[in-house]
Design an enzyme around this catalytic site. Structure first.
Site, PDB file in Angstrom:
ATOM      1  N   HIS A  76      11.812  -2.110 -10.864  1.00  0.00           N
ATOM      2  CA  HIS A  76      11.088  -3.080 -11.691  1.00  0.00           C
ATOM      3  C   HIS A  76       9.848  -2.449 -12.307  1.00  0.00           C
ATOM      4  O   HIS A  76       9.455  -1.332 -11.974  1.00  0.00           O
ATOM      5  CB  HIS A  76      10.726  -4.349 -10.909  1.00  0.00           C
ATOM      6  CG  HIS A  76       9.695  -4.175  -9.846  1.00  0.00           C
ATOM      7  ND1 HIS A  76       9.117  -5.234  -9.198  1.00  0.00           N
ATOM      8  CD2 HIS A  76       9.126  -3.062  -9.300  1.00  0.00           C
ATOM      9  CE1 HIS A  76       8.255  -4.803  -8.310  1.00  0.00           C
ATOM     10  NE2 HIS A  76       8.232  -3.492  -8.357  1.00  0.00           N
ATOM     11  N   CYS A  99       2.042   0.303 -11.573  1.00  0.00           N
ATOM     12  CA  CYS A  99       3.212  -0.595 -11.600  1.00  0.00           C
ATOM     13  C   CYS A  99       3.628  -0.906 -13.042  1.00  0.00           C
ATOM     14  O   CYS A  99       4.684  -1.512 -13.262  1.00  0.00           O
ATOM     15  CB  CYS A  99       2.913  -1.903 -10.868  1.00  0.00           C
ATOM     16  SG  CYS A  99       2.563  -1.679  -9.137  1.00  0.00           S
ATOM     17  N   HIS A 137       9.739   1.595 -11.212  1.00  0.00           N
ATOM     18  CA  HIS A 137       9.823   2.210  -9.877  1.00  0.00           C
ATOM     19  C   HIS A 137      10.651   1.266  -9.008  1.00  0.00           C
ATOM     20  O   HIS A 137      11.103   0.227  -9.493  1.00  0.00           O
ATOM     21  CB  HIS A 137       8.412   2.403  -9.289  1.00  0.00           C
ATOM     22  CG  HIS A 137       7.659   1.121  -9.119  1.00  0.00           C
ATOM     23  ND1 HIS A 137       7.054   0.473 -10.194  1.00  0.00           N
ATOM     24  CD2 HIS A 137       7.437   0.329  -8.048  1.00  0.00           C
ATOM     25  CE1 HIS A 137       6.494  -0.634  -9.767  1.00  0.00           C
ATOM     26  NE2 HIS A 137       6.712  -0.768  -8.459  1.00  0.00           N
ATOM     27  N   HIS A 160      11.896  -0.476  -4.943  1.00  0.00           N
ATOM     28  CA  HIS A 160      11.569  -0.864  -3.568  1.00  0.00           C
ATOM     29  C   HIS A 160      12.848  -1.164  -2.798  1.00  0.00           C
ATOM     30  O   HIS A 160      13.859  -1.560  -3.391  1.00  0.00           O
ATOM     31  CB  HIS A 160      10.709  -2.127  -3.532  1.00  0.00           C
ATOM     32  CG  HIS A 160       9.367  -1.961  -4.153  1.00  0.00           C
ATOM     33  ND1 HIS A 160       8.339  -1.285  -3.543  1.00  0.00           N
ATOM     34  CD2 HIS A 160       8.884  -2.380  -5.352  1.00  0.00           C
ATOM     35  CE1 HIS A 160       7.278  -1.303  -4.323  1.00  0.00           C
ATOM     36  NE2 HIS A 160       7.583  -1.952  -5.440  1.00  0.00           N
ATOM     37  N   ASP A 163      20.704  -6.418  -6.399  1.00  0.00           N
ATOM     38  CA  ASP A 163      20.808  -5.120  -5.710  1.00  0.00           C
ATOM     39  C   ASP A 163      21.189  -4.003  -6.685  1.00  0.00           C
ATOM     40  O   ASP A 163      22.148  -4.118  -7.452  1.00  0.00           O
ATOM     41  CB  ASP A 163      21.847  -5.218  -4.585  1.00  0.00           C
ATOM     42  CG  ASP A 163      21.840  -3.978  -3.706  1.00  0.00           C
ATOM     43  OD1 ASP A 163      20.753  -3.411  -3.490  1.00  0.00           O
ATOM     44  OD2 ASP A 163      22.926  -3.582  -3.242  1.00  0.00           O
ATOM     45  N   HIS A 164      20.403  -2.925  -6.644  1.00  0.00           N
ATOM     46  CA  HIS A 164      20.614  -1.765  -7.528  1.00  0.00           C
ATOM     47  C   HIS A 164      20.590  -2.156  -9.003  1.00  0.00           C
ATOM     48  O   HIS A 164      21.428  -1.721  -9.792  1.00  0.00           O
ATOM     49  CB  HIS A 164      21.901  -1.017  -7.152  1.00  0.00           C
ATOM     50  CG  HIS A 164      21.740  -0.228  -5.889  1.00  0.00           C
ATOM     51  ND1 HIS A 164      21.745  -0.819  -4.649  1.00  0.00           N
ATOM     52  CD2 HIS A 164      21.512   1.086  -5.663  1.00  0.00           C
ATOM     53  CE1 HIS A 164      21.544   0.100  -3.721  1.00  0.00           C
ATOM     54  NE2 HIS A 164      21.392   1.270  -4.307  1.00  0.00           N
ATOM     55  N   GLU A 168       8.343  -6.617   0.411  1.00  0.00           N
ATOM     56  CA  GLU A 168       8.484  -5.536  -0.568  1.00  0.00           C
ATOM     57  C   GLU A 168       8.455  -4.202   0.175  1.00  0.00           C
ATOM     58  O   GLU A 168       9.144  -3.258  -0.146  1.00  0.00           O
ATOM     59  CB  GLU A 168       7.345  -5.601  -1.590  1.00  0.00           C
ATOM     60  CG  GLU A 168       7.486  -4.579  -2.698  1.00  0.00           C
ATOM     61  CD  GLU A 168       6.388  -4.726  -3.722  1.00  0.00           C
ATOM     62  OE1 GLU A 168       6.589  -5.466  -4.699  1.00  0.00           O
ATOM     63  OE2 GLU A 168       5.330  -4.094  -3.549  1.00  0.00           O
TER      64      GLU A 168
END
Lengths: 149, 141
Positions: free
Chosen positions: A18, A37, A43, A45, A83-84, A129
């Site tokens: 994100h 950010c 980047h 998490h 996810d991913h 996170e």
């Protein structure tokens, strides 16, 4: 005393990319507020989501919900869309909403709630996170004064 | 010095054996619902019990009583035992040993003692992914 309802928590894990950016702001303001950010390439998490539901225990099965069914709901509502994925580009909700931990928790809560059977309430979602940061969301207008947390 | 009420949580560990099977379901229905959890010989977990209770600061006596209560009601009867057998022996109806039932029975056992008036919440952690909890209806609310 009878206990008719039990709370059940289930954890799932997903990894997402994100970037924090608000289109209405200047590049300078985005940089100032969000720091690294805001970097254009984003980047990632490894998120941990704890989902807590509450409902009556079925007398035949001893369950609030079969975990296989709950896993399917969590897969369809959270894992498949998030996810991913690069959230800003691949999830419609985050094209206009900054994918902060808070907003991801709200998204998860609302999507899971849509798929739960009517007799089961979604009590809360707790989204980590990383090990230092988590948020909890109990839904809109939760009565914190008179209800359990 | 004024005493301050705090909500304290203590963690206890129970190693137990269980097998998920319902007396109200046929063999095929049990297989469908419980799958590998009804394997013929059962299986086990290291259950973690987290008990949250209200306590005044430095009330070491109460903390000792809580430890003893957990030891008497949960650890001694259940740890290193079959939960199915313990449920049968204490007369639990249709003694299914899901996490939901375990937390219910644990809460009911603890509630028999007036000490439980200071109890707020009990959580039974079955695996790193599953946990089950119950809020006590106590006077500390």
């Amino acid at each position: 005393m009878l206990i008719d309802k039990v709370y059940l928590s289930r954890k799932i894990y997903f990894a997402s990319g994100h970037r924090y950016h608000i289109d209405d702001w200047t590049d300078e303001k985005n940089k100032e507020v969000f720091g690294p950010c805001n970097n254009p390439h984003g980047h990632g998490h490894n998120y941990e989501l704890e989902v807590t539901i509450v409902g009556p225990v079925d007398q035949k099965t001893g369950m609030v919900i079969n975990l296989t069914d709950l896993d399917k709901i969590l897969k369809d509502s959270v894992m498949s869309p998030l996810d991913h994925r690069f959230l800003n580009y691949e999830v419609d909700y985050f094209k206009k909403t900054v994918p902060t931990t808070e907003n991801i928790a709200i998204f998860c809560f609302n999507e899971i709630k849509k798929l739960l059977p009517i007799e089961i309430d979604l009590h809360k979602v707790k989204l980590y996170e990383n090990s230092d940061l988590f948020v909890e969301y109990y839904g809109e207008n939760y009565d914190f004064k008179n209800k359990k947390i | 010095m004024a005493k301050t009420m705090i909500l304290k949580t203590k963690k206890y560990s129970l190693h137990c054996h269980h097998r998920l099977i319902s007396k109200q379901l046929s063999h095929q229905e049990n297989l469908k619902v419980f799958s590998k959890c009804m394997g013929q010989y059962g299986h086990g977990h290291e259950y973690l019990v987290r008990l949250s209770f209200f306590i005044q600061s430095n009330d070491f006596e109460l903390e000792k009583k809580v430890d003893q209560h957990i030891d008497d009601c949960l650890i001694t009867p259940f740890s290193y035992q079959s939960i199915n057998q313990v449920f049968d022996s204490i007369g639990v109806d249709n003694s299914i040993t899901t996490g939901e039932q375990i937390v219910k029975i644990f809460a009911l056992l603890l509630q028999k003692d007036p000490l439980s008036e200071c109890y707020y919440k009990i959580e039974v952690v079955e695996t790193r992914k599953n946990s089950f909890f119950h809020f006590f209806e106590n006077k500390a609310d």
